[in-house]
Motif scaffolding. Structure first.
Motif, PDB file in Angstrom:
ATOM      1  N   HIS A  49      -4.893   1.683  -0.208  1.00  0.00           N
ATOM      2  CA  HIS A  49      -5.027   0.641   0.813  1.00  0.00           C
ATOM      3  C   HIS A  49      -6.036  -0.439   0.410  1.00  0.00           C
ATOM      4  O   HIS A  49      -6.079  -1.501   1.047  1.00  0.00           O
ATOM      5  CB  HIS A  49      -5.458   1.264   2.142  1.00  0.00           C
ATOM      6  CG  HIS A  49      -6.894   1.665   2.193  1.00  0.00           C
ATOM      7  ND1 HIS A  49      -7.362   2.825   1.630  1.00  0.00           N
ATOM      8  CD2 HIS A  49      -7.984   1.044   2.720  1.00  0.00           C
ATOM      9  CE1 HIS A  49      -8.665   2.897   1.810  1.00  0.00           C
ATOM     10  NE2 HIS A  49      -9.067   1.843   2.478  1.00  0.00           N
ATOM     11  N   THR A  67      -2.624  -2.337   6.151  1.00  0.00           N
ATOM     12  CA  THR A  67      -3.548  -1.390   6.776  1.00  0.00           C
ATOM     13  C   THR A  67      -4.175  -1.977   8.035  1.00  0.00           C
ATOM     14  O   THR A  67      -4.384  -1.267   9.026  1.00  0.00           O
ATOM     15  CB  THR A  67      -4.640  -0.994   5.773  1.00  0.00           C
ATOM     16  OG1 THR A  67      -4.025  -0.438   4.599  1.00  0.00           O
ATOM     17  CG2 THR A  67      -5.593   0.025   6.372  1.00  0.00           C
ATOM     18  N   LYS A 125     -13.256   0.615   1.709  1.00  0.00           N
ATOM     19  CA  LYS A 125     -12.944  -0.810   1.618  1.00  0.00           C
ATOM     20  C   LYS A 125     -14.203  -1.623   1.347  1.00  0.00           C
ATOM     21  O   LYS A 125     -14.181  -2.575   0.555  1.00  0.00           O
ATOM     22  CB  LYS A 125     -12.278  -1.282   2.913  1.00  0.00           C
ATOM     23  CG  LYS A 125     -11.868  -2.764   2.908  1.00  0.00           C
ATOM     24  CD  LYS A 125     -10.795  -3.052   1.871  1.00  0.00           C
ATOM     25  CE  LYS A 125     -10.317  -4.499   1.955  1.00  0.00           C
ATOM     26  NZ  LYS A 125      -9.277  -4.810   0.961  1.00  0.00           N
ATOM     27  N   PHE A 154     -11.607   4.972   5.404  1.00  0.00           N
ATOM     28  CA  PHE A 154     -11.036   3.725   4.879  1.00  0.00           C
ATOM     29  C   PHE A 154     -12.026   2.567   4.998  1.00  0.00           C
ATOM     30  O   PHE A 154     -12.088   1.709   4.124  1.00  0.00           O
ATOM     31  CB  PHE A 154      -9.748   3.381   5.631  1.00  0.00           C
ATOM     32  CG  PHE A 154      -8.553   4.178   5.192  1.00  0.00           C
ATOM     33  CD1 PHE A 154      -8.682   5.248   4.333  1.00  0.00           C
ATOM     34  CD2 PHE A 154      -7.278   3.858   5.657  1.00  0.00           C
ATOM     35  CE1 PHE A 154      -7.582   5.989   3.929  1.00  0.00           C
ATOM     36  CE2 PHE A 154      -6.169   4.584   5.255  1.00  0.00           C
ATOM     37  CZ  PHE A 154      -6.330   5.663   4.392  1.00  0.00           C
ATOM     38  N   GLU A 201      -9.548   9.022   8.976  1.00  0.00           N
ATOM     39  CA  GLU A 201      -9.069   8.044   8.000  1.00  0.00           C
ATOM     40  C   GLU A 201      -9.670   6.670   8.273  1.00  0.00           C
ATOM     41  O   GLU A 201     -10.022   5.944   7.339  1.00  0.00           O
ATOM     42  CB  GLU A 201      -7.539   7.963   8.036  1.00  0.00           C
ATOM     43  CG  GLU A 201      -6.850   9.112   7.344  1.00  0.00           C
ATOM     44  CD  GLU A 201      -5.348   8.878   7.221  1.00  0.00           C
ATOM     45  OE1 GLU A 201      -4.922   7.698   7.317  1.00  0.00           O
ATOM     46  OE2 GLU A 201      -4.607   9.851   7.039  1.00  0.00           O
ATOM     47  N   PHE A 260      -7.046   5.859  -2.878  1.00  0.00           N
ATOM     48  CA  PHE A 260      -7.018   4.998  -1.696  1.00  0.00           C
ATOM     49  C   PHE A 260      -6.280   3.695  -2.018  1.00  0.00           C
ATOM     50  O   PHE A 260      -6.908   2.651  -2.236  1.00  0.00           O
ATOM     51  CB  PHE A 260      -8.453   4.686  -1.239  1.00  0.00           C
ATOM     52  CG  PHE A 260      -9.268   5.899  -0.915  1.00  0.00           C
ATOM     53  CD1 PHE A 260      -9.140   6.529   0.319  1.00  0.00           C
ATOM     54  CD2 PHE A 260     -10.146   6.424  -1.844  1.00  0.00           C
ATOM     55  CE1 PHE A 260      -9.886   7.650   0.621  1.00  0.00           C
ATOM     56  CE2 PHE A 260     -10.903   7.535  -1.550  1.00  0.00           C
ATOM     57  CZ  PHE A 260     -10.776   8.161  -0.321  1.00  0.00           C
ATOM     58  N   HIS A 290       0.820  -1.208   0.000  1.00  0.00           N
ATOM     59  CA  HIS A 290       0.000   0.000   0.000  1.00  0.00           C
ATOM     60  C   HIS A 290       0.855   1.260   0.000  1.00  0.00           C
ATOM     61  O   HIS A 290       0.555   2.227  -0.706  1.00  0.00           O
ATOM     62  CB  HIS A 290      -0.928   0.004   1.213  1.00  0.00           C
ATOM     63  CG  HIS A 290      -1.872  -1.156   1.233  1.00  0.00           C
ATOM     64  ND1 HIS A 290      -2.577  -1.530   2.348  1.00  0.00           N
ATOM     65  CD2 HIS A 290      -2.224  -2.039   0.259  1.00  0.00           C
ATOM     66  CE1 HIS A 290      -3.325  -2.585   2.061  1.00  0.00           C
ATOM     67  NE2 HIS A 290      -3.116  -2.912   0.814  1.00  0.00           N
TER      68      HIS A 290
END
Length: 562
Positions: A314, A322, A343, A339, A335, A312, A76
């Motif tokens: 991640h 992450t 996700k 996130f 975040e 993003f 990442h």
């Protein structure tokens, strides 16, 4: 060596080969004895452990080559330094390759996953599809290496199931033996993936076999230990997440917060699951409306993932970098919330786009991020009576994952084994219990069972709901030459009234007709064409259907309590 010695050696060799040949024939004809089965379980466990190891290393190797990194564990961070066109192009190319493989090697273009393993255990004597299974494993390897946002454990579980099915076919295993072998393979795969033998064994019993029969416990534990040994030979005895102690629970005072976290985690798990199913329905509608070739669908999903990854990164791959940051408390509150949402969207696109991978690792990541966000808020509001925010990250990770998998026992244990910290047990258990209690009422118990329910496989309600689907009318019917066959004239009269069942229909379809019509038998016909007259094949009697159902229920109960 003299001629006499050579002759003696040849004689001994002939005896050994004859003994092995006779043993193989006995094994195929009578099935393995308990001791033999334990050795087979050990072999299956070793094979599944190596499959999990090679799958993991294969992902690392391909990621390193495609993204030009020396350490895929920090993918990442590395992706953020790559040119934009590369971040977008890699998942698009991966998706197109995935689409081609699924198009050519599966009949329906659908990825096989843990749901199919559960179905195989319940309905198919512990067998799963071999050709489509190997294709799905390859698809998942490519997906996770080229920017897909999913997990590696689900594909490994299914690949292990394919290997167990191959062994079951070779030894002509019956249903009980086939299911036990499937459980052994799954236990070894999970154990090798996470270095977690206890959770691996319980996952196989809790999720795949869905019972805790004593006869299955020993071979499954043997296989789980074998898988763990394979992992430790390569990676040592390290846990998946190497962490500092996350802090101590402020006992009693803080428990209500973990109860609330469990409820929040259950809702987040439901959002994750329903997002995947909603995205699947939207994707099906778009594909049908635009008449899109099915091989193109994963490529379009790859394009969307590449665009999201620009902002993003991640979302790419398994996501353990992450997840580890969240468990260490290194992700700020805003975040963590953002996130989590991104996700969920990325996982839905990946799986609905018919790319590969599973939901285990995404559940861990979403749970850790959501738990950390909850913990940062809770400890900020009441700092004097709270532990550390990272403790909430652990509990959230377990709670979301347990709700998604429908596996509260094995998930609680896997959190302990992933971290090596048994002091967080109370917090994890409290959160897991609340999340699974809530989510199981909003979906069909788990992601896997809900997916099966959407395909018309009613496994969530238990054997009493799905056993009728195991019997075809043609297998239970009385043929015309039966001593107590139905009257042919009456059969044709009922056919004219629309009271009949197809020879390939299941008892699940036939029983409602009996209830609705109030008849003692139904004609069984074969329909050769749309305009062709039905051909009478026999009659399905209500009492025969009930007897078959009762025998199946008794056999299932005997297996689960043996």
């Amino acid at each position: 060596m003299s001629a006499k010695d050579r002759s003696a050696f040849a004689e001994q060799f002939s005896i050994v080969t004859a003994t092995l040949r006779d043993g193989w024939h006995i094994l195929r004809r009578r099935g393995p004895s308990q001791i033999q089965f334990w050795f087979i379980a050990l072999a299956v466990g070793i094979a599944a452990g190596f499959a999990a190891l090679f799958f993991r290393k294969g992902i690392f190797a391909l990621q390193a080559a495609l993204y030009r990194t020396d350490d895929p564990n920090l993918l990442h961070s590395h992706v953020a330094t790559l040119p934009w066109w590369m971040i977008v192009l890699i998942p698009v190319c991966g998706g197109l390759i995935v689409g081609g493989i699924l198009h050519w090697f599966t009949a329906d273009g659908r990825l096989r996953n843990v749901s199919d393993v559960i179905e195989g255990a319940a309905l198919h004597g512990g067998r799963v599809e071999t050709k489509a299974g190997f294709a799905s494993a390859l698809v998942s390897l490519i997906t996770l290496s080229s920017g897909g946002s999913s997990g590696r454990e689900g594909p490994v579980v299914h690949l292990a199931g394919v290997m167990a099915s191959w062994v079951s076919e070779r030894i002509d295993a019956d249903g009980i033996t086939g299911r036990d072998l499937l459980g052994c393979a799954v236990a070894a795969a999970v154990s090798a993936s996470f270095n977690a033998p206890i959770a691996g064994a319980l996952f196989a019993l809790e999720v795949v076999l869905r019972h805790f029969a004593v006869h299955a416990f020993a071979p499954i534990v043997i296989a789980a230990v074998a898988g763990t040994v394979i992992n430790r030979l390569e990676f040592g005895g390290l846990t998946e997440f190497v962490l500092n102690t996350p802090g101590q629970l402020q006992f009693y005072v803080e428990l209500p917060a973990f109860l609330i976290l469990g409820l929040v985690s259950g809702l987040i798990a439901v959002v994750l699951m329903r997002s995947i199913f909603l995205a699947e329905d939207v994707g099906n509608h778009i594909q049908k409306t635009l008449r899109m070739p099915r091989w193109m669908r994963p490529g379009l999903a790859g394009l969307l993932l590449g665009l999201i990854a620009l902002a993003f990164p991640h979302i790419i791959g398994v996501g353990y970098e992450t997840t580890l940051r969240a468990l260490k408390g290194e992700v700020p509150l805003t975040e963590a919330i953002l996130f989590t949402a991104v996700k969920v969207v990325a996982v839905a696109i990946t799986l609905a786009g018919h790319m590969g991978g599973g939901v285990f690792s995404p559940s861990l990541m979403v749970g850790a991020l959501a738990g950390l966000a909850f913990g940062l808020i809770a400890t900020g509001v009441l700092p004097d009576v709270s532990g550390t925010a990272t403790l909430y990250a652990f509990a959230g990770m377990g709670a979301v994952t347990a709700a998604v998998l429908g596996a509260p026992i094995s998930t609680t244990l896997i959190v302990f084994e992933l971290t090596g910290d048994w002091q967080i047990g109370i917090a994890v258990m409290v959160s897991v219990s609340m999340s699974t209690a809530l989510s199981s009422r909003l979906v069909d118990r788990s992601f896997f069972l809900t997916a099966l329910e959407r395909r018309g496989k009613h496994l969530a309600a238990g054997p009493q709901a799905y056993l009728l689907a195991m019997f075809r009318a043609g297998a239970v019917m009385r043929k015309p030459d039966h001593a107590r066959a139905a009257d042919a004239e009456r059969c044709w009269q009922m056919i004219g009234e629309g009271l009949y069942v197809d020879v390939n229909a299941t008892l699940e379809a036939a029983m409602p007709v009996f209830d609705r019509a109030g008849v003692t038998f139904l004609p069984v016909v074969s329909l050769t064409g749309e305009n062709s007259a039905p051909e009478l094949r026999g009659a399905l009697f209500h009492v025969d259907a009930l007897k078959a159902y009762n025998r199946a229920l008794a056999a299932t109960a005997a297996e689960e309590h043996s």
